[in-house]
Design a protein around this motif. Structure first.
Motif, PDB file in Angstrom:
ATOM      1  N   THR A 226       0.856  -1.181   0.000  1.00  0.00           N
ATOM      2  CA  THR A 226       0.000   0.000   0.000  1.00  0.00           C
ATOM      3  C   THR A 226       0.894   1.233   0.000  1.00  0.00           C
ATOM      4  O   THR A 226       2.115   1.116   0.088  1.00  0.00           O
ATOM      5  CB  THR A 226      -0.900   0.061   1.258  1.00  0.00           C
ATOM      6  OG1 THR A 226      -0.079   0.432   2.373  1.00  0.00           O
ATOM      7  CG2 THR A 226      -1.597  -1.250   1.541  1.00  0.00           C
ATOM      8  N   LEU A 227       0.274   2.413  -0.045  1.00  0.00           N
ATOM      9  CA  LEU A 227       1.066   3.647  -0.017  1.00  0.00           C
ATOM     10  C   LEU A 227       1.777   3.804   1.324  1.00  0.00           C
ATOM     11  O   LEU A 227       2.753   4.530   1.442  1.00  0.00           O
ATOM     12  CB  LEU A 227       0.171   4.859  -0.297  1.00  0.00           C
ATOM     13  CG  LEU A 227      -0.274   5.013  -1.762  1.00  0.00           C
ATOM     14  CD1 LEU A 227      -1.286   6.129  -1.902  1.00  0.00           C
ATOM     15  CD2 LEU A 227       0.919   5.239  -2.684  1.00  0.00           C
ATOM     16  N   ASP A 228       1.264   3.118   2.369  1.00  0.00           N
ATOM     17  CA  ASP A 228       1.902   3.179   3.691  1.00  0.00           C
ATOM     18  C   ASP A 228       2.799   1.964   3.937  1.00  0.00           C
ATOM     19  O   ASP A 228       3.017   1.570   5.079  1.00  0.00           O
ATOM     20  CB  ASP A 228       0.839   3.210   4.805  1.00  0.00           C
ATOM     21  CG  ASP A 228      -0.232   4.235   4.531  1.00  0.00           C
ATOM     22  OD1 ASP A 228       0.116   5.328   4.066  1.00  0.00           O
ATOM     23  OD2 ASP A 228      -1.422   3.931   4.758  1.00  0.00           O
ATOM     24  N   GLY A 229       3.256   1.343   2.874  1.00  0.00           N
ATOM     25  CA  GLY A 229       4.122   0.179   3.036  1.00  0.00           C
ATOM     26  C   GLY A 229       3.318  -1.111   2.998  1.00  0.00           C
ATOM     27  O   GLY A 229       2.126  -1.106   2.668  1.00  0.00           O
ATOM     28  N   ARG A 230       3.936  -2.203   3.390  1.00  0.00           N
ATOM     29  CA  ARG A 230       3.251  -3.497   3.322  1.00  0.00           C
ATOM     30  C   ARG A 230       2.369  -3.672   4.547  1.00  0.00           C
ATOM     31  O   ARG A 230       2.800  -3.435   5.665  1.00  0.00           O
ATOM     32  CB  ARG A 230       4.282  -4.620   3.223  1.00  0.00           C
ATOM     33  CG  ARG A 230       5.007  -4.594   1.884  1.00  0.00           C
ATOM     34  CD  ARG A 230       5.964  -5.753   1.742  1.00  0.00           C
ATOM     35  NE  ARG A 230       5.289  -6.949   1.247  1.00  0.00           N
ATOM     36  CZ  ARG A 230       4.965  -7.124  -0.036  1.00  0.00           C
ATOM     37  NH1 ARG A 230       5.264  -6.223  -0.929  1.00  0.00           N
ATOM     38  NH2 ARG A 230       4.344  -8.219  -0.415  1.00  0.00           N
ATOM     39  N   ARG A 231       1.109  -4.072   4.317  1.00  0.00           N
ATOM     40  CA  ARG A 231       0.153  -4.225   5.423  1.00  0.00           C
ATOM     41  C   ARG A 231      -0.483  -5.612   5.344  1.00  0.00           C
ATOM     42  O   ARG A 231      -0.627  -6.182   4.256  1.00  0.00           O
ATOM     43  CB  ARG A 231      -0.955  -3.156   5.300  1.00  0.00           C
ATOM     44  CG  ARG A 231      -0.434  -1.726   5.200  1.00  0.00           C
ATOM     45  CD  ARG A 231      -0.147  -1.126   6.555  1.00  0.00           C
ATOM     46  NE  ARG A 231      -1.371  -0.896   7.295  1.00  0.00           N
ATOM     47  CZ  ARG A 231      -2.070   0.252   7.254  1.00  0.00           C
ATOM     48  NH1 ARG A 231      -1.653   1.260   6.518  1.00  0.00           N
ATOM     49  NH2 ARG A 231      -3.170   0.393   7.957  1.00  0.00           N
ATOM     50  N   ASP A 232      -0.921  -6.118   6.518  1.00  0.00           N
ATOM     51  CA  ASP A 232      -1.639  -7.398   6.527  1.00  0.00           C
ATOM     52  C   ASP A 232      -2.933  -7.270   5.734  1.00  0.00           C
ATOM     53  O   ASP A 232      -3.616  -6.241   5.814  1.00  0.00           O
ATOM     54  CB  ASP A 232      -2.003  -7.779   7.970  1.00  0.00           C
ATOM     55  CG  ASP A 232      -0.816  -8.364   8.709  1.00  0.00           C
ATOM     56  OD1 ASP A 232       0.161  -8.774   8.032  1.00  0.00           O
ATOM     57  OD2 ASP A 232      -0.855  -8.401   9.950  1.00  0.00           O
ATOM     58  N   LEU A 233      -3.280  -8.306   5.019  1.00  0.00           N
ATOM     59  CA  LEU A 233      -4.570  -8.304   4.316  1.00  0.00           C
ATOM     60  C   LEU A 233      -5.689  -8.432   5.344  1.00  0.00           C
ATOM     61  O   LEU A 233      -5.586  -9.254   6.261  1.00  0.00           O
ATOM     62  CB  LEU A 233      -4.623  -9.464   3.316  1.00  0.00           C
ATOM     63  CG  LEU A 233      -3.830  -9.229   2.037  1.00  0.00           C
ATOM     64  CD1 LEU A 233      -3.463 -10.544   1.359  1.00  0.00           C
ATOM     65  CD2 LEU A 233      -4.658  -8.364   1.080  1.00  0.00           C
ATOM     66  N   PRO A 234      -6.743  -7.621   5.223  1.00  0.00           N
ATOM     67  CA  PRO A 234      -7.836  -7.702   6.197  1.00  0.00           C
ATOM     68  C   PRO A 234      -8.826  -8.829   5.886  1.00  0.00           C
ATOM     69  O   PRO A 234      -8.805  -9.381   4.785  1.00  0.00           O
ATOM     70  CB  PRO A 234      -8.528  -6.341   6.045  1.00  0.00           C
ATOM     71  CG  PRO A 234      -8.146  -5.813   4.720  1.00  0.00           C
ATOM     72  CD  PRO A 234      -6.908  -6.531   4.264  1.00  0.00           C
ATOM     73  N   VAL A 235      -9.693  -9.116   6.862  1.00  0.00           N
ATOM     74  CA  VAL A 235     -10.790 -10.061   6.600  1.00  0.00           C
ATOM     75  C   VAL A 235     -11.784  -9.331   5.700  1.00  0.00           C
ATOM     76  O   VAL A 235     -12.242  -8.235   6.032  1.00  0.00           O
ATOM     77  CB  VAL A 235     -11.503 -10.473   7.914  1.00  0.00           C
ATOM     78  CG1 VAL A 235     -12.673 -11.409   7.623  1.00  0.00           C
ATOM     79  CG2 VAL A 235     -10.509 -11.123   8.870  1.00  0.00           C
ATOM     80  N   PRO A 236     -12.141  -9.896   4.550  1.00  0.00           N
ATOM     81  CA  PRO A 236     -13.066  -9.186   3.646  1.00  0.00           C
ATOM     82  C   PRO A 236     -14.514  -9.290   4.121  1.00  0.00           C
ATOM     83  O   PRO A 236     -14.858 -10.186   4.899  1.00  0.00           O
ATOM     84  CB  PRO A 236     -12.888  -9.932   2.323  1.00  0.00           C
ATOM     85  CG  PRO A 236     -12.498 -11.324   2.717  1.00  0.00           C
ATOM     86  CD  PRO A 236     -11.705 -11.193   3.992  1.00  0.00           C
ATOM     87  N   ARG A 237     -15.323  -8.390   3.622  1.00  0.00           N
ATOM     88  CA  ARG A 237     -16.765  -8.429   3.898  1.00  0.00           C
ATOM     89  C   ARG A 237     -17.446  -9.277   2.822  1.00  0.00           C
ATOM     90  O   ARG A 237     -17.126  -9.144   1.641  1.00  0.00           O
ATOM     91  CB  ARG A 237     -17.305  -6.994   3.851  1.00  0.00           C
ATOM     92  CG  ARG A 237     -18.758  -6.852   4.188  1.00  0.00           C
ATOM     93  CD  ARG A 237     -19.165  -5.386   4.223  1.00  0.00           C
ATOM     94  NE  ARG A 237     -19.164  -4.743   2.922  1.00  0.00           N
ATOM     95  CZ  ARG A 237     -20.068  -4.952   1.983  1.00  0.00           C
ATOM     96  NH1 ARG A 237     -21.052  -5.828   2.171  1.00  0.00           N
ATOM     97  NH2 ARG A 237     -19.994  -4.314   0.840  1.00  0.00           N
TER      98      ARG A 237
END
Ligand SMILES: Cc1cc2nc3c(=O)[nH]c(=O)nc-3n(C[C@H](O)[C@H](O)[C@H](O)COP(=O)(O)O)c2cc1C
Length: 363
Positions: free
Chosen positions: A129-140
């Motif tokens: 992401t623009l803020d670096g690598r992030r954990d993928l969230p639980v999708p809706r």
């Protein structure tokens, strides 16, 4: 066996050769998802391909998973694409837009939205992401009504693409994104008709997009068994031939298979079930082969493929068709410049002196 350099008919188009530029995300669109003039230059430089398939473009804001990917859901985005299609056509080429909805492989920091998916099953891993690598969230989980709205979004985007001058659209049904998530039992645990029959979503989607754009202007890309984005698929040998057979009556322009080895039971099962044009991307994307994947592509032509798609070989060689025809050596792609940035690694790859493009064809 057809030759890579032999013409082939694709719906209303006559392609001058059988080399397809495979879809490749380059993340160079502006913040509104509008592709700029450098993108027009990049694709026009590669207009000698029998067919260009663009990078994945989101059909709706929810479909975006990565920064800098272009969209096909606003008028401004369509205007940006119009300059691209005009440039490619002026250079003598043909171009399809790839429509890509990432489903659960997204993050609110990219588009402000919680990712949606067939079921609330999180993918293991992190996303850029623009803020670096992030954990993928639980999708809706999409409601049944939202599944139908998603199909309508794709159909509208396809119409927008054709109105912006594209010769057609390809739906990205692989690499663990939304369509793939519907196909796979690990990510589709729905109790509604889109879960009880896992080919229903792609079939309805293809029918709706064919209605909006013209059947021969629609292709579907599939990557059976590809573990990309935390997919675990068992039963690929049954579901993919079943999907190919279910799609046969829709009169689509082509089916595009990526990463399936020629001569395997799965490859044979899909070829037998699919009566139409078959595009094959022979490589699984490992180390870049010196021949760009040509030997495996030609093996696939002997096993019933009609067209061969090359990704990184086209990225690094605007004149790939002429290089392959003349046997000239290939430039190697630079992974550091794949995503984002400007001209470097985008429009500055050299043209071989051994395989000069005719002046009128140069982008
Ligand atoms: C930089 C990059 C971006 C890619 N983006 C996409 C994409 O947007 N959609 C898609 O279907 N495949 C995408 N792919 C996969 C390629 O289309 C292709 O299948 C893969 O690179 C393997 O083929 P190759 O060895 O000829 O490059 C991408 C590959 C690369 C290298």
């Amino acid at each position: 066996m057809p030759d890579l350099f032999e013409p082939v008919r694709l719906g209303r188009l006559l392609l001058p050769n059988r080399l397809v530029m495979a879809p490749m995300t380059r993340s160079r669109a502006d913040r509104r998802g509008v592709p700029g003039p450098e993108t027009a230059r990049y694709y026009a430089q590669r207009a000698t391909a029998g067919l260009i398939v663009t990078e994945g473009a989101q059909p709706s804001p929810a479909g975006q998973g990565y920064p800098g990917t272009p969209g096909l859901h606003t008028d401004r985005q369509a205007e940006g694409w119009r300059a691209v299609t005009d440039a490619v056509h002026a250079a003598g080429g043909r171009i399809f837009a790839q429509l890509m909805h990432v489903g659960r492989i997204g993050h609110p920091s990219v588009n402000g939205l919680r990712p949606v998916a067939p079921s609330p099953v999180r993918a293991a891993g992190r996303i850029f992401t623009l803020d670096g690598r992030r954990d993928l969230p639980v999708p809706r989980e999409l409601t049944t009504g939202e599944v139908r709205e998603t199909i309508a979004d794709f159909a509208r985007a396809a119409r927008r693409a054709v109105d912006a001058g594209f010769d057609g659209v390809e739906l990205h049904g692989g690499n663990g994104y939304l369509i793939h998530q519907f196909l796979c039992s690990a990510t589709n645990r729905r109790g509604d008709p889109y879960g009880r029959d896992r080919v229903r979503f792609p079939v309805e989607l293809c029918e709706a997009v064919a209605e909006a754009a013209g059947g021969d202007r629609v292709g579907l890309r599939l990557t059976p068994g590809n573990p990309c984005n935390d997919m675990t698929e068992d039963g690929a040998g049954e579901i993919y031939p079943a999907l190919a057979a279910a799609l046969a009556p829709a009169g689509l322009g082509y089916l595009h298979l990526a990463g399936v080895a020629a001569g395997t039971p799965l490859a044979g099962g899909i070829r037998r079930a699919w009566p139409g044009v078959l595009v094959v991307a022979p490589s699984t994307g490992g180390a870049f082969p010196a021949d760009g994947g040509r030997a495996e592509g030609e093996r696939w032509l002997r096993h019933g493929a009609d067209l061969v798609a090359f990704g990184r070989a086209f990225l690094a060689n605007p004149d790939l068709v002429e290089r392959m025809r003349s046997g000239a050596a290939l430039n190697r792609p630079d992974p550091a410049t794949y995503y984002g940035g400007g001209e470097q690694g985008y429009t500055d790859y050299s043209v071989s002196s051994a395989a000069r493009l005719p002046a009128a064809r140069r982008g």
